[in-house]
Design an enzyme around this catalytic site. Structure first.
Site, PDB file in Angstrom:
ATOM      1  N   GLU A 141       0.702  -1.088   0.144  1.00 47.61           N
ATOM      2  CA  GLU A 141      -0.018   0.096  -0.109  1.00 47.61           C
ATOM      3  C   GLU A 141       0.817   1.246   0.137  1.00 47.61           C
ATOM      4  OE1 GLU A 141      -4.036  -1.657   2.103  1.00 47.61           O
ATOM      5  OE2 GLU A 141      -2.211  -0.951   3.416  1.00 47.61           O
ATOM      6  N   ILE A 160     -13.140  -9.119   7.893  1.00 48.11           N
ATOM      7  CA  ILE A 160     -14.785  -9.692   7.469  1.00 48.11           C
ATOM      8  C   ILE A 160     -14.617 -10.672   6.596  1.00 48.11           C
ATOM      9  CG2 ILE A 160     -17.025  -8.820   7.026  1.00 48.11           C
ATOM     10  CD1 ILE A 160     -15.865  -7.800   9.949  1.00 48.11           C
ATOM     11  N   MET A 215      -9.757  -1.880   8.256  1.00 44.03           N
ATOM     12  CA  MET A 215      -9.315  -2.033   9.648  1.00 44.03           C
ATOM     13  C   MET A 215      -8.526  -0.842  10.096  1.00 44.03           C
ATOM     14  SD  MET A 215      -8.181  -5.925   9.641  1.00 44.03           S
ATOM     15  CE  MET A 215      -7.754  -5.905  11.259  1.00 44.03           C
ATOM     16  N   ASP A 249     -11.653  -7.565  -2.193  1.00 44.87           N
ATOM     17  CA  ASP A 249     -12.412  -8.845  -1.900  1.00 44.87           C
ATOM     18  C   ASP A 249     -13.936  -8.457  -1.457  1.00 44.87           C
ATOM     19  OD1 ASP A 249     -12.584  -8.920   1.401  1.00 44.87           O
ATOM     20  OD2 ASP A 249     -10.834  -7.995   0.836  1.00 44.87           O
TER      21      ASP A 249
HETATM   22  N1  ADE Z   1      -9.387  -5.118   4.177  1.00 47.35           N
HETATM   23  C1  ADE Z   1      -9.478  -5.775   2.933  1.00 47.35           C
HETATM   24  N2  ADE Z   1     -10.416  -6.721   2.956  1.00 47.35           N
HETATM   25  C2  ADE Z   1     -10.745  -6.761   4.270  1.00 47.35           C
HETATM   26  C3  ADE Z   1     -11.795  -7.347   4.948  1.00 47.35           C
HETATM   27  N3  ADE Z   1     -12.679  -8.224   4.152  1.00 47.35           N
HETATM   28  N4  ADE Z   1     -12.135  -7.187   6.311  1.00 47.35           N
HETATM   29  C4  ADE Z   1     -11.246  -6.119   6.702  1.00 47.35           C
HETATM   30  N5  ADE Z   1     -10.132  -5.509   6.019  1.00 47.35           N
HETATM   31  C5  ADE Z   1     -10.046  -5.516   4.726  1.00 47.35           C
END
Ligand code: ADE
Length: 257
Positions: free
Chosen positions: A38, A181, A201, A225
């Site tokens: 990142e 998550i 997060m 995702d």
């Molecule tokens: N960062 C990228 N994907 C995430 C997810 N599913 N939950 C929390 N932080 C993330």
């Protein structure tokens, strides 16, 4: 005598310049990413002045696209992110904060590779409801969400459109918590309480630290995702690319500042 005092003041100004200060307040952009991909390309694209370690985070003071900046990898989670934003503002005197990185989609309309620019950020795991506060409310602020800066938001949207014209860009609420998550149930629980476009997060903590320090911020995230049974596989497959394209958009943003 006059010549002596001129030399004295010239010396002070030169000294201040060396420490990154000048007679007019200097604009300095703090850029935070949680993971190495990142921030890597941002560091590569910059001319580095110096690096220093605080709270196990490497703060890289640099010039990026003609602007003074501090780039830092804060690690995952809200405590790291809050410490990092506070340090950027109070130790490195950053005047604006940009958070770049990846996120999970909370909304069916958002696909891997799409972007979210924050209008505001909440902390979905903050719960003081048993003693009378609203879900997600930060006690004694009266606030659940912290508002992003409108100018930075507009800049982020146009930078993304320039760097990745085929990506969809959404503006809305970002939900942060100290959890990855990865199930529909966890995702649905967040959406039911907070709505929001994506989960990650760090953003909510950065937003709170910026609010407390009266500093404008924006969170720019690329979806890596969709929180369901395949979130972990998606994250492993797409997060590096999503992180890199997001960092590219932030570079473009800085150029246009
Ligand atoms: N960062 C990228 N994907 C995430 C997810 N599913 N939950 C929390 N932080 C993330």
């Amino acid at each position: 005598m006059k010549r002596l005092s001129f030399l004295f003041y010239a010396g002070i100004l030169a000294g201040a310049g060396a420490f990154g200060c000048s007679s007019t307040p200097t604009e300095r952009i703090g850029i935070i990413g949680a993971m190495e991909p990142e921030v890597a390309s941002l560091k590569e694209a910059s001319t580095i002045h110096r690096s220093s370690k605080i709270a196990a985070m490497e703060f890289v003071e640099c010039n990026l696209k003609g602007h003074e900046a501090v780039v830092v990898q804060c690690g995952m989670g809200k405590v790291n992110a809050g410490i990092c934003a506070h340090t950027l503002i109070n130790v490195f005197h950053c005047t604006k904060i940009i958070n770049t990185g990846v996120a999970g989609s909370l909304d069916a309309k958002m696909d891997v590779g799409d972007f979210v620019v924050s209008t505001e950020a909440v902390q979905h795991d903050y719960d003081v409801t048993p003693i009378g506060f609203k879900k997600g409310e930060i006690p004694y602020t009266g606030l659940v969400a912290f508002q992003a800066d409108e100018g930075l938001r507009a800049l982020a949207v146009s930078a993304i459109q320039h760097v990745k014209p085929d990506a969809d860009v959404f503006e809305g609420r970002i939900c942060s918590g100290d959890q990855f998550i990865n199930t529909v149930e966890k995702k649905d629980a967040i959406v039911e309480s907070f709505g929001g476009l994506c989960c990650e997060m760090e953003g909510g903590a950065i937003a709170q630290a910026c609010h407390l320090n009266d500093t404008p911020f924006v969170i720019v995230r690329c979806i890596s995702d969709k929180p369901d049974g395949s979130a972990i596989v998606d994250f492993e497959e797409f997060s590096k690319e999503a992180a890199e394209v997001c960092a590219k958009a932030v570079q473009e943003m800085i150029e246009k500042l």
